[in-house]
Design a protein around this motif. Structure first.
Motif, PDB file in Angstrom:
ATOM      1  N   ARG A  27       0.848  -1.184   0.000  1.00 46.36           N
ATOM      2  CA  ARG A  27       0.000   0.000   0.000  1.00 46.36           C
ATOM      3  C   ARG A  27       0.883   1.233   0.000  1.00 46.36           C
ATOM      4  NH1 ARG A  27      -1.908   3.293   3.965  1.00 46.36           N
ATOM      5  NH2 ARG A  27      -0.971   2.234   5.705  1.00 46.36           N
ATOM      6  N   ALA A  28       0.494   2.210  -0.776  1.00 43.21           N
ATOM      7  CA  ALA A  28       1.242   3.465  -0.811  1.00 43.21           C
ATOM      8  C   ALA A  28       0.924   4.279   0.446  1.00 43.21           C
ATOM      9  CB  ALA A  28       0.875   4.255  -2.056  1.00 43.21           C
ATOM     10  N   HIS A  29       1.932   4.904   0.983  1.00 47.73           N
ATOM     11  CA  HIS A  29       1.768   5.734   2.168  1.00 47.73           C
ATOM     12  C   HIS A  29       1.601   7.187   1.732  1.00 47.73           C
ATOM     13  CE1 HIS A  29       2.982   2.446   4.804  1.00 47.73           C
ATOM     14  NE2 HIS A  29       3.914   2.165   3.907  1.00 47.73           N
ATOM     15  N   ASN A  30       0.748   7.913   2.438  1.00 45.62           N
ATOM     16  CA  ASN A  30       0.617   9.325   2.110  1.00 45.62           C
ATOM     17  C   ASN A  30       1.574  10.142   2.975  1.00 45.62           C
ATOM     18  OD1 ASN A  30      -0.645  10.207   4.570  1.00 45.62           O
ATOM     19  ND2 ASN A  30      -2.610   9.524   3.791  1.00 45.62           N
ATOM     20  N   LEU A  31       1.748  11.405   2.650  1.00 40.27           N
ATOM     21  CA  LEU A  31       2.757  12.214   3.324  1.00 40.27           C
ATOM     22  C   LEU A  31       2.411  12.463   4.780  1.00 40.27           C
ATOM     23  CD1 LEU A  31       2.112  15.632   3.569  1.00 40.27           C
ATOM     24  CD2 LEU A  31       1.819  15.164   1.164  1.00 40.27           C
ATOM     25  N   PHE A  32       1.131  12.536   5.133  1.00 38.22           N
ATOM     26  CA  PHE A  32       0.766  12.764   6.529  1.00 38.22           C
ATOM     27  C   PHE A  32       1.036  11.529   7.378  1.00 38.22           C
ATOM     28  CE2 PHE A  32      -1.954  15.854   4.240  1.00 38.22           C
ATOM     29  CZ  PHE A  32      -1.310  16.986   4.696  1.00 38.22           C
ATOM     30  N   GLU A  33       0.795  10.363   6.811  1.00 37.74           N
ATOM     31  CA  GLU A  33       1.115   9.128   7.521  1.00 37.74           C
ATOM     32  C   GLU A  33       2.623   9.025   7.723  1.00 37.74           C
ATOM     33  OE1 GLU A  33       0.184   4.364   7.194  1.00 37.74           O
ATOM     34  OE2 GLU A  33       0.097   5.577   5.384  1.00 37.74           O
ATOM     35  N   ALA A  34       3.386   9.345   6.690  1.00 34.13           N
ATOM     36  CA  ALA A  34       4.844   9.304   6.799  1.00 34.13           C
ATOM     37  C   ALA A  34       5.332  10.285   7.858  1.00 34.13           C
ATOM     38  CB  ALA A  34       5.479   9.626   5.447  1.00 34.13           C
ATOM     39  N   ALA A  35       4.763  11.486   7.879  1.00 29.75           N
ATOM     40  CA  ALA A  35       5.173  12.490   8.866  1.00 29.75           C
ATOM     41  C   ALA A  35       4.843  12.045  10.281  1.00 29.75           C
ATOM     42  CB  ALA A  35       4.502  13.827   8.566  1.00 29.75           C
ATOM     43  N   ALA A  36       3.664  11.484  10.484  1.00 29.54           N
ATOM     44  CA  ALA A  36       3.267  11.031  11.816  1.00 29.54           C
ATOM     45  C   ALA A  36       4.182   9.916  12.325  1.00 29.54           C
ATOM     46  CB  ALA A  36       1.816  10.562  11.799  1.00 29.54           C
TER      47      ALA A  36
END
Length: 98
Positions: free
Chosen positions: A27-36
Motif C-alpha cells: 500500500r502506498a503511504h501518504n505524506l501525513f502518515e509518513a510524517a506522523a
C-alpha cells in the motif's frame, strides 16, 4: 457470428490473474502518515523506523508533512491551554516569553 465476434474481441483483452490471498498487498503511504510515523519514531529514538518512514515519500513531502503536523499540534495545545499559538510554540522550544 457472435462466436466470431467474441474470438475477435477476446484478442484485445488483457488477461488478469487473480492475486493469491496470502500475498500481502503493498500500500502506498501518504505524506501525513509518513510524517506522523517519522515524528513518533524520532520521539521514541527509533532511528530505523524514522528512516523507513522517511523513505515512503520525497524529502520535500516529508518536510511539508512534518511542518503541517507541527502547526496542528501547536494549535491543539494552544486551545487546550487557552493560550496563543505563539506562546505555546515558544514554550515548546524553551524560548523566553515575549
Amino acid at each position: 457470428m457472435f462466436d466470431a465476434i467474441r474470438r475477435y474481441t477476446g484478442r484485445f483483452r488483457v488477461p488478469t490473474r487473480p492475486r493469491p490471498a496470502d500475498v500481502p498487498q503493498k500500500r502506498a503511504h501518504n505524506l501525513f502518515e509518513a510524517a506522523a510515523v517519522y515524528v513518533a519514531a524520532r520521539v521514541e529514538d527509533d532511528e530505523d523506523r524514522a528512516e523507513e518512514a522517511a523513505a515512503w515519500v520525497s524529502p520535500e513531502a516529508l518536510s511539508f508533512g512534518v511542518s503541517e503536523l507541527a502547526c496542528r499540534a501547536v494549535v491543539a495545545l494552544a486551545r487546550e491551554r487557552d493560550e496563543s499559538p505563539g506562546a505555546v510554540a515558544r514554550d515548546l522550544l524553551g524560548l523566553p516569553a515575549n
